[in-house]
Design an enzyme around this catalytic site. Structure first.
Site, PDB file in Angstrom:
ATOM      1  N   LYS A 282     -22.886 -64.961  38.315  1.00  0.00           N
ATOM      2  CA  LYS A 282     -21.601 -65.193  38.971  1.00  0.00           C
ATOM      3  C   LYS A 282     -20.974 -63.853  39.332  1.00  0.00           C
ATOM      4  CE  LYS A 282     -20.725 -69.486  36.410  1.00  0.00           C
ATOM      5  NZ  LYS A 282     -19.797 -70.218  35.503  1.00  0.00           N
TER       6      LYS A 282
ATOM      7  N   ALA B 143     -22.328 -71.066  27.045  1.00  0.00           N
ATOM      8  CA  ALA B 143     -23.647 -71.106  26.401  1.00  0.00           C
ATOM      9  C   ALA B 143     -23.565 -71.679  24.991  1.00  0.00           C
ATOM     10  CB  ALA B 143     -24.244 -69.700  26.366  1.00  0.00           C
TER      11      ALA B 143
ATOM     12  N   SER C 141     -14.421 -68.243  26.329  1.00  0.00           N
ATOM     13  CA  SER C 141     -14.494 -67.495  27.583  1.00  0.00           C
ATOM     14  C   SER C 141     -14.396 -65.989  27.348  1.00  0.00           C
ATOM     15  CB  SER C 141     -13.371 -67.942  28.519  1.00  0.00           C
ATOM     16  OG  SER C 141     -13.216 -67.053  29.600  1.00  0.00           O
TER      17      SER C 141
ATOM     18  N   ASN D  72     -14.034 -63.720  29.695  1.00  0.00           N
ATOM     19  CA  ASN D  72     -12.972 -63.198  30.553  1.00  0.00           C
ATOM     20  C   ASN D  72     -11.599 -63.400  29.924  1.00  0.00           C
ATOM     21  OD1 ASN D  72     -14.291 -62.205  33.081  1.00  0.00           O
ATOM     22  ND2 ASN D  72     -15.082 -64.287  33.119  1.00  0.00           N
TER      23      ASN D  72
ATOM     24  N   LYS E 232     -12.960 -67.393  40.034  1.00  0.00           N
ATOM     25  CA  LYS E 232     -12.108 -67.826  38.911  1.00  0.00           C
ATOM     26  C   LYS E 232     -11.972 -66.761  37.838  1.00  0.00           C
ATOM     27  CE  LYS E 232     -15.989 -68.608  36.438  1.00  0.00           C
ATOM     28  NZ  LYS E 232     -16.421 -67.816  35.270  1.00  0.00           N
TER      29      LYS E 232
END
Length: 267
Positions: A57, A93, A208, A210, A144
């Site tokens: 990504k 994951a 996440s 990020n 995103k």
């Protein structure tokens, strides 16, 4: 992924030649910055007519220009043609390996290619949704990320909570749609699993990366600014966790000294 055992039908190898030996279907899962180099190395071993899917990504920069992942693969593997598929969606994951139920989008201009990857990946706990809008699928996964970082920062700042996170997701989706339209993607793809679905999961989940990055960044920057205002320490400029780690610890030590001095003065 500690504690996760690879299935018996999956072998790990450090050899690109061995991994691609006689393979008719390939999935690339490197970071975006390594996609081009990986594909160029793979070209010498890739079977003619092979289908190439990617989980990466982001965007790639080559010769001063910015490319999507599918464009990068097409440049590195010109023989792949339309047999390239974007595979993207809210798939942490940690949950996938634990066989939690998940959904993903598979985008490719070639119907047989997206059908092939859908059959390969679908299972009792993984649902695949096919589309010919490969650009929309890969843009949803890439755009995103800034919103997820911002959501992590919100979670660490005083006076900010779920209300602001909800507003952020709404505004982020509008911006994602604007950029994606300009790049040729369709709105219905971006409000589907690979767009809005991935945005929500990445922005709000503690899994996440990020979001975690944004949270840590906000915590360090907020502490730095508080100490700077509290004690008038204005000579150090914050330039990131790695570059200013020593100064941050120095400021914390300075704060403890000031607190100790105040306690002694009032004793």
């Amino acid at each position: 992924l500690p504690g996760i055992t690879l299935p018996k039908n999956l072998d790990a190898t450090h050899s690109l030649r061995e991994a691609l030996d006689d393979a008719t279907t390939v999935i690339i899962a490197t970071p975006s910055k390594a996609v081009y180099e990986t594909c160029k190395r793979a070209a010498a071993h890739l079977r003619e007519g092979a289908h190439v899917g990617f989980l990466s990504k982001g965007f790639c920069k080559m010769q001063g220009r910015v490319f999507t992942i599918s464009e990068t693969i097409a440049v590195a593997l010109p023989g792949a043609g339309d047999r390239i598929a974007a595979i993207s969606g809210p798939t942490h994951a940690e949950e996938v390996t634990a066989r939690f139920h998940s959904c993903i989008s598979i985008g490719s201009p070639d119907r047989s290619t997206r059908r092939l990857f859908s059959r390969l990946i679908s299972s009792a706990y993984m649902q695949c949704r096919e589309t010919d809008d490969i650009r929309g699928v890969e843009l949803g996964g890439a755009l995103k990320n800034p919103a997820a970082i911002a959501a992590g920062m919100i979670s660490a700042l005083p006076g900010c909570g779920d209300n602001l996170s909800g507003a952020l997701i709404s505004e982020a989706l509008k911006e994602i749609l604007k950029v994606s339209r300009a790049l040729g993607a369709r709105d219905e793809t971006l409000i589907d699993i690979c767009g809005l679905g991935d945005l929500v999961a990445t922005a709000l989940s503690p899994l996440s990366r990020n979001r975690r990055f944004g949270k840590v960044r906000a915590k360090v920057e907020h502490v730095f600014r508080v100490l700077k205002c509290q004690f008038g320490y204005r000579k150090v400029r914050y330039r990131g966790i790695a570059k200013n780690g020593a100064q941050v610890f120095a400021l914390l030590a300075l704060a403890n000294i000031f607190i100790a001095r105040r306690r002694l003065a009032s004793a």
